[in-house]
Design a protein around this motif. Structure first.
Motif, PDB file in Angstrom:
ATOM      1  N   ILE A   1      39.393  42.486  52.671  1.00  0.00           N
ATOM      2  CA  ILE A   1      38.970  41.377  51.812  1.00  0.00           C
ATOM      3  C   ILE A   1      39.886  41.268  50.599  1.00  0.00           C
ATOM      4  N   ILE A   2      40.224  42.434  50.018  1.00  0.00           N
ATOM      5  CA  ILE A   2      41.004  42.340  48.769  1.00  0.00           C
ATOM      6  C   ILE A   2      42.504  42.352  49.006  1.00  0.00           C
ATOM      7  N   LYS A   3      42.909  42.532  50.230  1.00  0.00           N
ATOM      8  CA  LYS A   3      44.351  42.513  50.504  1.00  0.00           C
ATOM      9  C   LYS A   3      44.926  41.132  50.169  1.00  0.00           C
ATOM     10  N   PRO A   4      45.874  41.049  49.239  1.00  0.00           N
ATOM     11  CA  PRO A   4      46.358  39.726  48.846  1.00  0.00           C
ATOM     12  C   PRO A   4      47.269  39.109  49.904  1.00  0.00           C
ATOM     13  N   THR A   5      46.999  37.867  50.212  1.00  0.00           N
ATOM     14  CA  THR A   5      47.912  37.097  51.051  1.00  0.00           C
ATOM     15  C   THR A   5      48.201  35.809  50.307  1.00  0.00           C
ATOM     16  N   PHE A   6      49.179  35.059  50.806  1.00  0.00           N
ATOM     17  CA  PHE A   6      49.604  33.851  50.098  1.00  0.00           C
ATOM     18  C   PHE A   6      48.442  32.892  49.868  1.00  0.00           C
ATOM     19  N   TRP A   7      47.718  32.571  50.959  1.00  0.00           N
ATOM     20  CA  TRP A   7      46.655  31.582  50.840  1.00  0.00           C
ATOM     21  C   TRP A   7      45.507  32.085  49.981  1.00  0.00           C
ATOM     22  N   LYS A   8      45.287  33.409  50.042  1.00  0.00           N
ATOM     23  CA  LYS A   8      44.212  33.968  49.238  1.00  0.00           C
ATOM     24  C   LYS A   8      44.523  33.796  47.750  1.00  0.00           C
ATOM     25  N   VAL A   9      45.781  34.102  47.392  1.00  0.00           N
ATOM     26  CA  VAL A   9      46.193  33.981  45.981  1.00  0.00           C
ATOM     27  C   VAL A   9      46.076  32.523  45.531  1.00  0.00           C
ATOM     28  N   VAL A  10      46.598  31.620  46.368  1.00  0.00           N
ATOM     29  CA  VAL A  10      46.540  30.194  46.016  1.00  0.00           C
ATOM     30  C   VAL A  10      45.084  29.751  45.824  1.00  0.00           C
ATOM     31  N   SER A  11      44.223  30.166  46.765  1.00  0.00           N
ATOM     32  CA  SER A  11      42.816  29.749  46.675  1.00  0.00           C
ATOM     33  C   SER A  11      42.169  30.259  45.398  1.00  0.00           C
ATOM     34  N   VAL A  12      42.446  31.531  45.075  1.00  0.00           N
ATOM     35  CA  VAL A  12      41.836  32.091  43.870  1.00  0.00           C
ATOM     36  C   VAL A  12      42.316  31.331  42.635  1.00  0.00           C
ATOM     37  N   ILE A  13      43.594  31.007  42.594  1.00  0.00           N
ATOM     38  CA  ILE A  13      44.124  30.254  41.446  1.00  0.00           C
ATOM     39  C   ILE A  13      43.432  28.888  41.344  1.00  0.00           C
ATOM     40  N   ILE A  14      43.342  28.183  42.502  1.00  0.00           N
ATOM     41  CA  ILE A  14      42.729  26.841  42.486  1.00  0.00           C
ATOM     42  C   ILE A  14      41.277  26.925  42.024  1.00  0.00           C
ATOM     43  N   VAL A  15      40.537  27.915  42.562  1.00  0.00           N
ATOM     44  CA  VAL A  15      39.126  28.006  42.197  1.00  0.00           C
ATOM     45  C   VAL A  15      38.976  28.373  40.718  1.00  0.00           C
TER      46      VAL A  15
END
Lengths: 406, 258
Positions: A11-25
């Motif tokens: 869950i916490i492993k950072p991936t590109f889309w995960k980082v982008v999503s967190v920034i957007i949210v």
């Protein structure tokens, strides 16, 4: 449901889309906070000449793209074309999440969100907005009832399932009627502004235009989704039956083709009836946008889908679905924003906060879709729905929260 | 409608003194919004303006329609028609959807964008003052009687007489009598009204009728749709059953042959 089933490191492993999503949210949350603490004036580019902006425009888009919820449900449960059964649950989930985004945006857009409950007790039956509000409430309830069995099956709660099964057909019929009414009524909203909305879009047939275009775009959305899901989600990890079923998707594409042709004929009729053809030769931003909308959203897809070879090729129907969806997006923005710009004399472009709140809600909806699709039997094989569900319950007992954005 | 009250504004009599503008601000407790009243525009804090067009002055304010678009579109009924004929707004009901702003054919309603509890703002024809037996502020203070307040039938009579007796002085049209179904603010002027910034080319039918045509079809769509869908449900179900039975029969016959 046990905690040790959650693969926390994944869950916490950072991936590109995960980082982008967190920034957007995160940005969206900050914007939401400022919108509610500072008011509409300082956080949006709305003003007296442009009282409706991106949020209302996006509501039209969200509702239009969620239309497969009622068309597919009707096809399978009313018209008994069981071939399309595998699409029912994805379509209902898409519709439910789409409507959730729409309702959230509507509340964000209200000047007095604390009064959002007023339409429940203060009635003006002459208002299109009143009808839309009630249809939205009723149809979201219908979607909940239609999706509830999936959740109840998962947790093996049998008693309410029987009741839901008993009322399922009236619920589907009610869903189709509510959808028909409010999908078209979004067009009716603009019937009262003949002087303001550009004549390329203004028409007494606006509600019919809205209705037909939402059918084509809603189905396209399901085709688009199916393609992406088949490509992105592996069959392991709780996902079953996400593979593409070409005969179903080609069938749906054929329905899109019919809806597009109907919509196009209606447009021609409307232009001929009201003598609007000369408008097409007037060089203006509106004319170019209108041509773009018709070209991308109607003519190119009709052309592509007319070839038997292309309608049976997943890449091509994916491409056409993107076209049809873009066409609907353009159309709704043209009606709600660009088509009114000339009258208001102001060029409106959404503010950072307007965009970031909208993007946040879209990201959250996609995230919710992933989590729900992963943990509940949303994708079922083309065998009978109920049989498969029993199997599903047995094989996917654990709730997997791990998200792999690869 | 004819016993209700309204305003007659005569462009030929207006000298552009701005007394109506000032008095409107005063009775409605509105803050100052512009150093030069002639350059001000309608806003959340300005309910009427006096605009200059060469030698002429034109007032802009809510037209208080007979069948107002804003009332018909307001989903919670926050906008209503007062017994005096004025179109009035109740902020406590309003949810802030701003459909009234979008729908108004004269683009009159303004919004308090800067606050977290915004209200729709517009002229209410001084409804409270009128009910207390007083004149609307603008009519009371007008030094040249360019703004007249009175019973609608009398105002229409006055306007018609002025047009008839001075055909050279007036453009032969009473603006607001028929536009968008007509309203309680009538305007007469020496020039066509689009030259004074009024919305021209409005249909004479009340705007809500445009929506009504579509809304009328809702019951038949709902009932007809329900019947159609139920019928299709039974028909297609029966069709599938028959097809199944046929298949079964076929299967049995084949078995017998074997």
């Amino acid at each position: 449901m046990k905690l040790n089933d959650m693969k926390i490191h994944e869950i916490i492993k950072p991936t590109f889309w995960k980082v982008v999503s967190v920034i957007i949210v995160t940005m969206g949350l900050v914007s939401t906070y400022s919108r509610f603490s500072l008011g509409l004036g300082s956080t949006t580019n709305l003003h007296d000449s442009v009282p409706w902006g991106l949020w209302i425009g996006f509501d039209f888009i969200g509702v239009g793209l969620a239309a497969a919820g009622f068309t597919i449900a009707a096809t399978v449960h009313i018209f008994h074309i069981h071939k399309y059964e595998p699409l029912v649950r994805p379509a209902i989930l898409t519709a439910f999440l789409g409507y959730s985004v729409v309702v959230c945006l509507l509340v964000v857009d209200l000047g007095r969100p604390e009064n959002f409950w007023h339409p429940l007790v203060m009635w003006n039956v002459h208002s299109v907005m009143f009808e839309i509000t009630w249809c939205l409430i009723c149809y979201t309830t219908v979607l909940l009832l239609e999706f509830a069995p999936v959740v109840l099956e998962k947790f093996k709660i049998k008693a309410p399932l029987k009741i839901l099964k008993m009322i399922s057909i009236p619920v589907v019929i009610a869903g189709v009627i509510f959808s028909t009414l409010h999908q078209s009524s979004f067009g009716s909203l603009y019937l009262i502004v003949p002087g303001k909305l550009h004549p390329l879009w203004y028409s007494s047939l606006l509600p019919v235009h809205f209705y037909i275009s939402c059918i084509a775009a809603g189905l396209s959305m399901i085709i688009f989704e199916s393609y992406l899901i088949a490509r992105a989600f592996p069959t392991e990890d709780g996902f079953n039956h996400t593979g593409l079923k070409m005969d179903i998707l080609s069938g749906a594409s054929f329905a899109v083709l019919i809806a597009l042709i109907l919509g196009f004929l209606l447009k021609i009729y409307d232009f001929a009836e009201n003598g609007k053809f000369p408008l097409l030769t007037v060089p203006s931003t509106e004319t170019y946008l209108f041509f773009l909308e018709i070209l991308i959203g109607t003519l190119v897809p009709i052309f592509l889908l007319s070839y038997k070879k292309l309608i049976e090729d997943k890449k091509w129907i994916y491409l056409t679905s993107v076209c049809v969806i873009s066409g609907l997006v353009l159309n709704r923005l043209n009606v709600s924003i660009t088509g009114l710009a000339a009258y208001s004399g102001v060029n409106y472009f959404p503010s950072f906060d307007e965009i970031s709140i909208t993007m946040m809600l879209v990201v959250l909806a996609i995230f919710a879709f992933r989590v729900i699709a992963k943990n509940f039997a949303v994708f079922v094989s083309d065998e009978s729905e109920n049989l498969v569900n029993e199997k599903e319950v047995a094989t996917t007992k654990q709730i997997i929260l791990s998200e792999r954005y690869e | 409608m004819l016993n209700e009250n309204g305003i007659l504004f005569d462009v030929t009599l207006c000298v552009g003194c701005g007394a109506c503008y000032d008095m409107c601000k005063e009775v409605n407790n509105l803050p100052e919004t512009n150093d030069d009243y002639l350059k001000d525009h309608l806003s959340g804090n300005t309910f009427t303006v006096v605009e200059q067009y060469e030698e002429m002055y034109a007032r802009k304010l809510c037209m208080h329609c007979n069948d107002p678009a804003c009332i018909s579109v307001c989903l919670v009924g926050a906008i209503t028609k007062s017994s005096t004929g004025a179109v009035v707004y109740d902020a406590d009901k309003c949810i802030g959807c701003r459909y009234c702003m979008q729908a108004c054919p004269h683009s009159i309603p303004r919004y308090e964008w800067g606050t977290t509890k915004p209200r729709i703002r517009k002229c209410n024809l001084c409804d409270d003052r009128v009910k207390a037996g007083k004149l609307p502020a603008c009519a009371e203070v007008c030094p040249t009687e360019a703004t007249l307040y009175g019973k609608m039938d009398q105002l229409i009579e006055v306007a018609k007489n002025r047009l008839k007796n001075n055909p050279d002085k007036y453009y032969q049209h009473i603006y607001g009598l028929e536009e968008a179904g007509g309203g309680h603010v009538l305007i007469i002027s020496p020039v066509p009204f689009e030259q004074l910034g009024y919305v021209s080319k409005l249909p004479n039918e009340p705007m809500p009728e445009l929506t009504l045509n579509a809304m009328e079809k809702i019951p038949s769509v709902a009932i007809g749709g329900g019947i159609f869908l139920s019928a299709m449900f039974w028909l297609t179900k029966r069709k599938n059953e028959i097809a199944k039975e046929k298949n079964l029969l076929k299967g049995n016959k084949e078995n017998e042959i074997k």
